[in-house]
Design a protein around this motif. Structure first.
Motif, PDB file in Angstrom:
ATOM      1  N   MET A  59       0.854  -1.288  -0.112  1.00 12.85           N
ATOM      2  CA  MET A  59      -0.001   0.155  -0.120  1.00 12.85           C
ATOM      3  C   MET A  59       0.837   1.202  -0.002  1.00 12.85           C
ATOM      4  O   MET A  59       0.490   2.265  -0.560  1.00 12.85           O
ATOM      5  N   ASP A  60       2.016   1.156   0.575  1.00 11.54           N
ATOM      6  CA  ASP A  60       2.904   2.405   0.615  1.00 11.54           C
ATOM      7  C   ASP A  60       3.261   2.976  -0.605  1.00 11.54           C
ATOM      8  O   ASP A  60       3.448   3.610  -1.279  1.00 11.54           O
ATOM      9  N   ILE A  61       3.539   1.757  -1.664  1.00 18.62           N
ATOM     10  CA  ILE A  61       4.001   1.895  -3.082  1.00 18.62           C
ATOM     11  C   ILE A  61       2.758   2.384  -3.813  1.00 18.62           C
ATOM     12  O   ILE A  61       2.977   3.390  -4.718  1.00 18.62           O
ATOM     13  N   LYS A  62       1.435   1.860  -3.757  1.00 18.26           N
ATOM     14  CA  LYS A  62       0.390   2.380  -4.240  1.00 18.26           C
ATOM     15  C   LYS A  62      -0.112   3.763  -3.804  1.00 18.26           C
ATOM     16  O   LYS A  62      -0.523   4.406  -4.810  1.00 18.26           O
ATOM     17  N   MET A  63       0.362   4.221  -2.828  1.00 19.32           N
ATOM     18  CA  MET A  63       0.110   5.562  -2.385  1.00 19.32           C
ATOM     19  C   MET A  63       0.944   6.474  -2.757  1.00 19.32           C
ATOM     20  O   MET A  63       0.637   7.925  -2.908  1.00 19.32           O
ATOM     21  N   GLU A  64       2.056   6.276  -3.734  1.00 14.76           N
ATOM     22  CA  GLU A  64       2.667   7.172  -4.261  1.00 14.76           C
ATOM     23  C   GLU A  64       2.229   7.883  -5.312  1.00 14.76           C
ATOM     24  O   GLU A  64       2.327   8.975  -5.555  1.00 14.76           O
ATOM     25  N   LYS A  65       1.236   7.408  -5.757  1.00 15.01           N
ATOM     26  CA  LYS A  65       0.393   7.813  -7.150  1.00 15.01           C
ATOM     27  C   LYS A  65      -1.132   8.241  -6.668  1.00 15.01           C
ATOM     28  O   LYS A  65      -1.952   8.357  -7.632  1.00 15.01           O
ATOM     29  N   ALA A  66      -1.481   7.882  -5.191  1.00 17.31           N
ATOM     30  CA  ALA A  66      -2.725   7.995  -4.918  1.00 17.31           C
ATOM     31  C   ALA A  66      -3.063   9.428  -4.599  1.00 17.31           C
ATOM     32  O   ALA A  66      -2.481  10.464  -4.602  1.00 17.31           O
ATOM     33  N   LYS A  71      -4.579   8.875   0.261  1.00 17.02           N
ATOM     34  CA  LYS A  71      -3.455   8.879   1.060  1.00 17.02           C
ATOM     35  C   LYS A  71      -4.099   9.252   2.486  1.00 17.02           C
ATOM     36  O   LYS A  71      -3.378   8.606   3.623  1.00 17.02           O
ATOM     37  N   ALA A  72      -4.788  10.158   2.664  1.00 11.82           N
ATOM     38  CA  ALA A  72      -5.348  10.204   4.250  1.00 11.82           C
ATOM     39  C   ALA A  72      -6.104   9.043   4.652  1.00 11.82           C
ATOM     40  O   ALA A  72      -5.679   8.561   6.075  1.00 11.82           O
ATOM     41  N   LYS A  73      -6.641   8.394   4.027  1.00  8.67           N
ATOM     42  CA  LYS A  73      -7.542   7.219   4.344  1.00  8.67           C
ATOM     43  C   LYS A  73      -6.543   6.181   4.598  1.00  8.67           C
ATOM     44  O   LYS A  73      -6.731   5.463   5.615  1.00  8.67           O
ATOM     45  N   TRP A  74      -5.330   5.989   3.886  1.00 11.20           N
ATOM     46  CA  TRP A  74      -4.298   4.912   4.077  1.00 11.20           C
ATOM     47  C   TRP A  74      -3.579   5.093   5.361  1.00 11.20           C
ATOM     48  O   TRP A  74      -3.190   4.365   5.941  1.00 11.20           O
ATOM     49  N   LYS A  75      -3.500   6.476   5.385  1.00 13.22           N
ATOM     50  CA  LYS A  75      -2.608   6.854   6.766  1.00 13.22           C
ATOM     51  C   LYS A  75      -3.347   6.175   7.934  1.00 13.22           C
ATOM     52  O   LYS A  75      -2.644   5.860   9.001  1.00 13.22           O
TER      53      LYS A  75
END
Length: 124
Positions: A59-66, A71-75
């Motif tokens: 998910m960190d890798i996917k979030m580079e282009k999110a 990104k806030a949701k992933w955080k």
């Protein structure tokens, strides 16, 4: 009559020895069963920790282009996973020691937490 008393005393000693041996065997079997349960639980914890690490890395890798919203949701989700990861590491450490907690309760709590983590990782 003296012989009977001596024989009875010896029979009682022999029986006490047999009972003691059976008790020791039962205790050894119980200890072995508990060790096997601990080993199985340790494997489940290890798998869950690896799954959490993999989820975080992917998910960190996917979030580079999110988007900022993603990104806030992933955080928030990442923080939740890290909290679970920390708790599992603590459980693993306690599992490797002679825990003062009652085994049945400890095992049930960890199993429930692992079930929740497995469901969480599967659903997200």
């Amino acid at each position: 009559m003296g012989n009977s008393a001596t024989e009875l005393g010896q029979d009682m000693k022999d029986e006490a020895r047999r009972v003691g041996n059976k008790t020791a065997e039962a205790m050894d079997e119980a200890a072995e069963a508990m060790r096997k349960e601990k080993d199985a639980l340790a494997v489940r914890i290890d798998v869950a920790l690896k799954d959490i690490n993999q989820e975080i890395e992917e998910m960190d890798i996917k979030m580079e282009k999110a988007t900022a919203k993603e990104k806030a949701k992933w955080k928030v989700r990442r923080a939740s996973l890290e909290k679970k990861q920390k708790a599992l590491n603590a459980d693993m450490a306690e599992l490797k020691t002679d825990s003062k907690r009652e085994w049945g309760e400890f095992k049930e709590n960890i199993s429930n937490a692992l079930d929740e983590i497995e469901k969480d990782l599967k659903d997200n």
